[in-house]
Design an enzyme around this catalytic site. Structure first.
Site, mmCIF file in Angstrom:
data_model
loop_
_atom_site.group_PDB
_atom_site.id
_atom_site.type_symbol
_atom_site.label_atom_id
_atom_site.label_comp_id
_atom_site.label_asym_id
_atom_site.label_seq_id
_atom_site.Cartn_x
_atom_site.Cartn_y
_atom_site.Cartn_z
ATOM 1 N N GLY A 76 -41.618 -26.066 11.762
ATOM 2 C CA GLY A 76 -41.447 -25.394 10.472
ATOM 3 C C GLY A 76 -40.041 -24.846 10.291
ATOM 4 O O GLY A 76 -39.647 -24.490 9.190
ATOM 5 N N HIS A 94 -47.771 -10.747 -23.771
ATOM 6 C CA HIS A 94 -47.453 -9.316 -23.701
ATOM 7 C C HIS A 94 -48.441 -8.632 -22.764
ATOM 8 O O HIS A 94 -49.624 -8.950 -22.807
ATOM 9 C CB HIS A 94 -47.557 -8.708 -25.097
ATOM 10 C CG HIS A 94 -47.420 -7.215 -25.083
ATOM 11 N ND1 HIS A 94 -46.204 -6.593 -24.908
ATOM 12 C CD2 HIS A 94 -48.360 -6.228 -25.184
ATOM 13 C CE1 HIS A 94 -46.389 -5.279 -24.916
ATOM 14 N NE2 HIS A 94 -47.691 -5.029 -25.081
ATOM 15 N N CYS A 100 -37.170 -21.279 7.871
ATOM 16 C CA CYS A 100 -37.891 -20.584 6.793
ATOM 17 C C CYS A 100 -39.190 -19.989 7.303
ATOM 18 O O CYS A 100 -39.469 -18.806 7.123
ATOM 19 C CB CYS A 100 -38.160 -21.561 5.652
ATOM 20 S SG CYS A 100 -39.155 -20.861 4.343
HETATM 21 C C1 LIG Z 1 -33.170 -14.358 7.220
HETATM 22 C C2 LIG Z 1 -33.273 -15.541 6.295
HETATM 23 C C3 LIG Z 1 -33.999 -15.427 5.134
HETATM 24 C C4 LIG Z 1 -34.099 -16.519 4.274
HETATM 25 N N1 LIG Z 1 -34.800 -16.366 3.111
HETATM 26 C C5 LIG Z 1 -34.876 -17.400 2.247
HETATM 27 C C6 LIG Z 1 -35.620 -17.278 1.044
HETATM 28 O O1 LIG Z 1 -36.203 -16.236 0.764
HETATM 29 N N2 LIG Z 1 -35.686 -18.349 0.220
HETATM 30 C C7 LIG Z 1 -35.050 -19.533 0.511
HETATM 31 O O2 LIG Z 1 -35.140 -20.475 -0.273
HETATM 32 N N3 LIG Z 1 -34.346 -19.685 1.656
HETATM 33 C C8 LIG Z 1 -34.247 -18.655 2.518
HETATM 34 N N4 LIG Z 1 -33.555 -18.817 3.697
HETATM 35 C C9 LIG Z 1 -32.923 -20.145 3.984
HETATM 36 C C10 LIG Z 1 -33.968 -21.127 4.507
HETATM 37 O O3 LIG Z 1 -34.618 -20.587 5.617
HETATM 38 C C11 LIG Z 1 -33.343 -22.481 4.864
HETATM 39 O O4 LIG Z 1 -32.525 -22.894 3.798
HETATM 40 C C12 LIG Z 1 -34.472 -23.474 5.081
HETATM 41 O O5 LIG Z 1 -35.158 -23.136 6.260
HETATM 42 C C13 LIG Z 1 -34.041 -24.922 5.090
HETATM 43 O O6 LIG Z 1 -33.714 -25.329 6.334
HETATM 44 P P1 LIG Z 1 -33.645 -26.838 6.802
HETATM 45 O O7 LIG Z 1 -34.742 -27.663 6.261
HETATM 46 O O8 LIG Z 1 -32.268 -27.279 6.576
HETATM 47 O O9 LIG Z 1 -33.849 -26.683 8.381
HETATM 48 P P2 LIG Z 1 -34.441 -25.529 9.250
HETATM 49 O O10 LIG Z 1 -35.574 -24.849 8.596
HETATM 50 O O11 LIG Z 1 -33.329 -24.676 9.739
HETATM 51 O O12 LIG Z 1 -35.048 -26.360 10.464
HETATM 52 C C14 LIG Z 1 -34.260 -27.125 11.331
HETATM 53 C C15 LIG Z 1 -35.105 -27.472 12.549
HETATM 54 O O13 LIG Z 1 -34.401 -28.406 13.332
HETATM 55 C C16 LIG Z 1 -34.605 -28.094 14.692
HETATM 56 N N5 LIG Z 1 -33.499 -28.697 15.434
HETATM 57 C C17 LIG Z 1 -32.194 -28.387 15.365
HETATM 58 N N6 LIG Z 1 -31.469 -29.198 16.156
HETATM 59 C C18 LIG Z 1 -32.351 -30.031 16.750
HETATM 60 C C19 LIG Z 1 -32.210 -31.100 17.679
HETATM 61 N N7 LIG Z 1 -31.029 -31.476 18.112
HETATM 62 N N8 LIG Z 1 -33.333 -31.733 18.085
HETATM 63 C C20 LIG Z 1 -34.554 -31.375 17.617
HETATM 64 N N9 LIG Z 1 -34.736 -30.384 16.733
HETATM 65 C C21 LIG Z 1 -33.645 -29.719 16.297
HETATM 66 C C22 LIG Z 1 -34.617 -26.590 14.719
HETATM 67 O O14 LIG Z 1 -35.270 -26.089 15.865
HETATM 68 C C23 LIG Z 1 -35.384 -26.276 13.440
HETATM 69 O O15 LIG Z 1 -36.765 -26.160 13.670
HETATM 70 C C24 LIG Z 1 -33.463 -17.755 4.594
HETATM 71 C C25 LIG Z 1 -32.734 -17.876 5.789
HETATM 72 C C26 LIG Z 1 -32.642 -16.784 6.631
HETATM 73 C C27 LIG Z 1 -31.862 -16.929 7.910
#
Ligand SMILES: Cc1cc2nc3c(=O)[nH]c(=O)nc-3n(C[C@H](O)[C@H](O)[C@H](O)COP(=O)(O)OP(=O)(O)OC[C@H]3O[C@@H](n4cnc5c(N)ncnc54)[C@H](O)[C@@H]3O)c2cc1C
Length: 460
Positions: free
Chosen positions: A39, A442, A42
């Site tokens: 997951g 409303h 996020c």
């Molecule tokens: C504190 C915080 C609050 C946030 N709040 C919001 C919000 O309210 N609303 C919103 O829209 N966004 C929010 N975001 C941003 C949001 O979490 C990210 O934009 C979202 O998770 C999209 O991420 P992604 O799909 O790029 O990858 P991610 O969700 O970052 O997942 C990447 C995955 O790849 C895995 N991975 C990495 N490298 C490797 C590898 N070499 N081999 C195998 N697996 C690997 C990681 O372990 C991870 O599980 C927030 C972020 C943070 C830090």
């Protein structure tokens, strides 16, 4: 020996997991690799856990101010951090386990737990958590590896204990004095929630204002609310050194020192692209480490796509999910789509929230085209007055030649929901008059949007 797949997805973030399922359902033999938590950000350390904390913080705030609504709460309102964390853990475990089960139960999906990296253009090596390594190859590879928090290389950093968004969400005790470095949405959400939990909170801001990319009136409004709640902002500050101080940290800001029981870094995020062997795939990341793509999210190398935060086309859950939808449309559904035309939208979940779509007022001014603007204080909104929460305002900018909405912002109660009125009309590419003539319910926040549009005046 290498095992052949039709598709490999590296990372189970907001785009990667649904993409793996969609590809598998289309008959493609699909491998998905996750090195840490299913997951991704996020679900585990981003949106979901922080929003459970925002909910607890709001409950404390409402209880403290209940007397204003004629409700008596006896004694001081306190929080139980261990219970707040336990509730969060339960919520995120449901989502995390759900993603893992979904992947494992989908026919045609093979899940690998471990770190994946390229060894050649279409080959991936996995250092498996089970102690085994695996070599895979595929015609199509999708990079969804996300980002991690940046930790500044300030003098003394190796001698102190500090927090990022991930570790901050593991605390079971309430920080006595939380110092946060940063002025972006992550910093501000943590600042308000821990202040509402009862911590003393100081925010160190390098520049002279919060949310540098937002309009000045938006930043000023959010600062006003947080300052009123007791968050202490220190502008124009830069850490020069840190050192241990008892169980806490002493932070040097030039000649001045402050002491924190807990120090949180929220200064930005860096892409997880430095350790995935991009050089073997022939992909050269750009300067912050992001992977350039075209509008269909194809990298410069045939058969490799990048989705989610790593492609620099938005750093939100909804942009990552939309990336998945666009790739799936092109590859599986036979419907040509691309992300170039999508309208950026996001929210900052302070309370009241700030939500925005399209261009800011500053961007419209810089663009220079003839435009109209309207603003309205939230004190005009019946719903806000009834709740006794009238902080904030709404703002909309319209192209004077086409009558199309260029952008809108709401800082105010339920602004994160009401903004969708603008998002949808902009996506439909309809003129603002369509929205102005709609009949709204409303008493809601959205009912004042047609009235707001009635106040449009030339932007001077
Ligand atoms: C504190 C915080 C609050 C946030 N709040 C919001 C919000 O309210 N609303 C919103 O829209 N966004 C929010 N975001 C941003 C949001 O979490 C990210 O934009 C979202 O998770 C999209 O991420 P992604 O799909 O790029 O990858 P991610 O969700 O970052 O997942 C990447 C995955 O790849 C895995 N991975 C990495 N490298 C490797 C590898 N070499 N081999 C195998 N697996 C690997 C990681 O372990 C991870 O599980 C927030 C972020 C943070 C830090």
């Amino acid at each position: 020996m290498s095992e052949h797949f039709d598709a490999i997805v590296i990372g189970t973030g907001q785009g990667g997991a649904p993409l793996a399922v969609k590809l598998a359902q289309s008959g493609r033999k699909t491998a998905v690799i996750e090195r840490h938590l299913f997951g991704g950000t996020c679900v585990n350390v981003g949106c979901t856990p922080t929003k459970t904390y925002v909910a607890s913080a709001r409950a404390a705030h409402v209880a403290r101010n209940a007397v204003d609504l004629g409700v008596i709460v006896e004694g001081p309102v306190r929080v139980d951090m261990a219970r707040i964390k336990a509730r969060k853990d339960e919520v995120i475990a449901g989502s995390r386990n759900g993603v893992e089960k979904w992947l494992r139960n989908t026919p045609n999906v093979t899940v690998f737990k471990g770190h994946g990296r390229f060894t050649a253009v279409h080959s991936i090596h996995i250092d498996g958590h089970d102690g085994h390594s695996h070599d895979l190859d595929a015609d199509a590879i999708f990079i969804n590896t996300g980002t991690r928090a940046i930790v500044p290389q300030v003098e003394g950093i190796e001698r102190i204990s500090y927090h990022t968004n991930s570790t901050m969400l593991e605390l079971t005790e309430l920080p006595e004095h939380l110092v946060i470095v940063g002025a972006s949405y992550v910093a501000l959400e943590f600042a308000q929630m821990f202040r509402r939990f009862g911590s003393r909170v100081t925010v160190l801001v390098r520049g002279e204002r919060l949310l540098a990319r937002e309009d000045h009136d938006v930043a000023a409004q959010i600062q006003k609310v947080l300052s009123r709640e007791g968050v202490d902002f220190r502008f124009g500050t830069e850490m020069s050194r840190v050192e241990p101080a008892g169980k806490g940290v002493r932070i040097a800001l030039g000649d001045e020192f402050i002491t924190a029981s807990h120090l949180l870094f929220a200064i930005g995020r860096t892409p997880n692209t430095d350790d995935i062997g991009l050089e073997h795939a022939g992909i050269v990341p750009n300067r912050p480490g992001l992977i350039d793509t075209d509008g269909q999210l194809r990298t410069k190398v045939d058969g490799i796509w990048a989705l989610g935060d790593v492609n620099g086309r938005g750093a939100f859950t909804h942009t990552s999910y939309n990336d998945y939808e666009v790739i799936a449309s092109n590859l599986v559904d036979g419907e040509a789509r691309n992300v170039d035309g999508r309208i950026m939208c996001y929210a900052v979940f302070v309370d009241p929230p700030f939500a925005r779509v399209g261009m800011s007022e500053d961007e419209v001014r810089k663009d220079g085209r003839p435009a109209l603007i309207a603003t309205m204080p939230m004190s005009r909104v019946g719903r806000a007055r009834e709740r006794g929460e009238t902080d904030g305002f709404m703002k909309v900018m319209v192209d004077a030649a086409t009558n199309k909405i260029l952008g809108a912002a709401i800082v105010g109660i339920e602004g994160d929901e009401a903004i969708h009125t603008f998002i949808d009309i902009m996506t439909a590419d309809a003129p603002y008059t369509t929205l102005q003539r709609a009949m709204h319910i409303h008493p809601t926040v959205s009912e004042l949007i047609p009235t707001l549009l009635g106040n449009l005046k030339p932007l001077t």
